[in-house]
Motif scaffolding. Structure first.
Motif, PDB file in Angstrom:
ATOM      1  N   ARG A   1      75.381 -44.888  91.385  1.00 32.88           N
ATOM      2  CA  ARG A   1      76.623 -44.264  91.874  1.00 32.88           C
ATOM      3  C   ARG A   1      77.350 -43.502  90.761  1.00 32.88           C
ATOM      4  N   ALA A   2      77.240 -44.024  89.530  1.00 33.38           N
ATOM      5  CA  ALA A   2      77.942 -43.409  88.397  1.00 33.38           C
ATOM      6  C   ALA A   2      77.202 -42.204  87.833  1.00 33.38           C
ATOM      7  N   GLY A   3      76.083 -41.840  88.435  1.00 34.05           N
ATOM      8  CA  GLY A   3      75.371 -40.647  88.009  1.00 34.05           C
ATOM      9  C   GLY A   3      74.042 -40.905  87.351  1.00 34.05           C
TER      10      GLY A   3
ATOM     11  N   ASP B   1      73.321 -42.378  84.363  1.00 31.11           N
ATOM     12  CA  ASP B   1      73.220 -42.519  82.914  1.00 31.11           C
ATOM     13  C   ASP B   1      73.202 -43.997  82.547  1.00 31.11           C
TER      14      ASP B   1
ATOM     15  N   LYS C   1      72.230 -46.484  96.901  1.00 31.17           N
ATOM     16  CA  LYS C   1      73.609 -46.022  96.714  1.00 31.17           C
ATOM     17  C   LYS C   1      74.645 -46.907  97.399  1.00 31.17           C
TER      18      LYS C   1
END
Length: 437
Positions: A367-369, A371, A432
């Motif tokens: 969810r945070a992308g 990384d 997700k």
């Protein structure tokens, strides 16, 4: 043609191996991390066939490589253990070992050495693992594995070198000498050095050996000596900073569970871990992943549906694009309702709370992308089953015990006996959204 009476029984009993030598080696500074106390070594290591097979598979897949390659490396572990070790409580190689080609003997010996090391480190209390190739250039000699958890939580990681020898000159003396030399060359230079998973604060060299045709085995351990303080240490000055987390580094957790989900056959999860780690592209199938939820030996486990059906299609699990379509098949669901076939075992599963906790953490990262965050994850750990330093942690515990399985501290388990699913449930994990329902 061999007489039927000459056929050896398949290895199916617990084995106990005594610790023949244990040496400690000086290091400066000592201790590397103030407050770290290494767990005590004990006199014996007991393990079941299923536990050693699982440990061999765990160590074979703890590296960054394509899932198809790693799966091929682990498939033969249980069959080799059953066939090449005699069925008795004192470790002895079977006569079949002599029929192997030299290269095959070398591979089997190395696998056993790695598996015994993993069992020993887990028995000591260490939980999570990673390959130690990150410590040095390819051609530099370095130890095999890094471990986190247990007594090293909050301090860094420990380093472990694994060695096996099945030779006619194997003895307590030669195995001890190999443990010491391996420690000096492949462990000592890296103690107090940094790694992607934390500072190396302690090291082990574990050597395991046996003479073919002779009952008995030798287990020798060399490890870092921790100097006793001359006086009670002064309390550290207050800095206002929060103490180090007792969790496992995110990078170590990713490495451990990449191996665990590969062993389960949940390749769709590996795709997400590789994308987060920067070694894979965005998964082409971002849909939910289906697990089956099964009770065994008083716990609930989650397993991959398709890794448990080689009798139907030996490589379904390797192609997760088939999963949804196959799972919707009424024929497959009816077969599961009746129970799992014997061909489905040995079957890797993960304890439910461990699986859920890790995958929900993975969802947060996605969810945070995607990384990979620098930090720690709080993950559950468990008392091992199927191996240990004797007592309640040893293999089947008693003759005719009901369950045949191995459970490791990180929640990975290998179930060795077929059983009928009287309770049949499924769980779905959305990358997700986390677990659904």
């Amino acid at each position: 043609m061999s007489d039927v009476s000459s056929v050896e029984e398949i290895w199916d009993v617990d084995v106990t191996v005594g610790l023949t030598t244990h040496t400690r080696h000086r290091h400066i500074p000592s201790p590397v991390s103030q407050g770290f106390v290494a767990p005590d070594a004990t006199s014996t290591l007991t393990f079941s066939p299923i536990a050693l097979a699982a440990a061999v598979a765990r160590t074979a897949t703890t590296r960054q490589a394509r899932p198809q390659l790693l799966a091929a490396l682990q498939r033969s572990a249980q069959a080799q253990m059953e066939c090449l070790v005699s069925n008795q409580s004192t470790f002895e190689l079977s006569a079949d070992f002599g029929d192997l080609a030299d290269t095959e003997r070398t591979l089997f010996t190395a696998r056993c050495g790695a598996g015994i090391t993993d069992l020993y480190m887990n028995a000591l209390g260490y939980v999570w693992r990673a390959n130690a190739a990150c410590l040095a250039r390819t051609l530099d000699p370095h130890a095999d594995f890094l471990y986190d958890g247990g007594s090293v939580s909050g301090h860094g990681v420990v380093l472990a070198e694994a060695h096996g020898t099945f030779a006619s000159n194997a003895s307590a003396k030669t195995v001890a000498a190999r443990a010491k030399s391996k420690y000096g060359r492949q462990v000592k230079p890296f103690v107090s050095k940094p790694s992607p998973y934390g500072k190396v604060v302690h090291g082990y060299s574990v050597a395991f050996g046996s003479q073919p045709g002779t009952a008995g085995a030798f287990l020798s351990v060399a490890e870092t000596r921790i100097a006793r303080p001359k006086k009670a240490p002064s309390p550290p000055p207050t800095t206002g900073q929060a103490p180090a987390s007792a969790g496992v580094s995110t990078a170590m957790a990713m490495t451990t569970y990449r191996s665990n989900f590969l062993l389960m056959g949940a390749v769709a999860v590996i795709d997400w871990i590789d994308w987060i780690g920067g070694i894979g592209s965005f998964p082409t199938d971002p849909g939910p992943v289906t697990f089956i939820r099964v009770p065994y030996a008083g716990r609930w486990y989650l397993g991959s549906v398709f890794s448990s059906w080689p009798a139907l299609h030996p490589d379904w699990w390797a192609d997760h694009h088939w999963h949804d379509a196959v799972w919707r098949s009424r024929a497959v669901r009816r077969l599961f309702a009746r129970g799992l076939p014997s061909e489905a075992f040995n079957w890797f599963v993960i304890e439910e709370t461990a699986c859920q906790t890790f995958l929900n953490s993975l969802t947060g990262i996605i969810r945070a992308g995607g990384d990979l965050p620098v930090g720690f994850l709080e993950l559950p750990s468990f008392e091992p089953v199927g191996f240990g330093f004797g007592g309640d942690r040893s293999g089947r515990l008693s003759e005719g015990a009901e369950y045949n399985y191995a459970l490791f501290r990180d929640g990975l388990a290998l179930i060795g006996d077929p059983f009928w699913l009287r309770k049949f449930e499924t769980r779905q994990w959305s990358p997700k959204e986390g677990f659904l329902g």
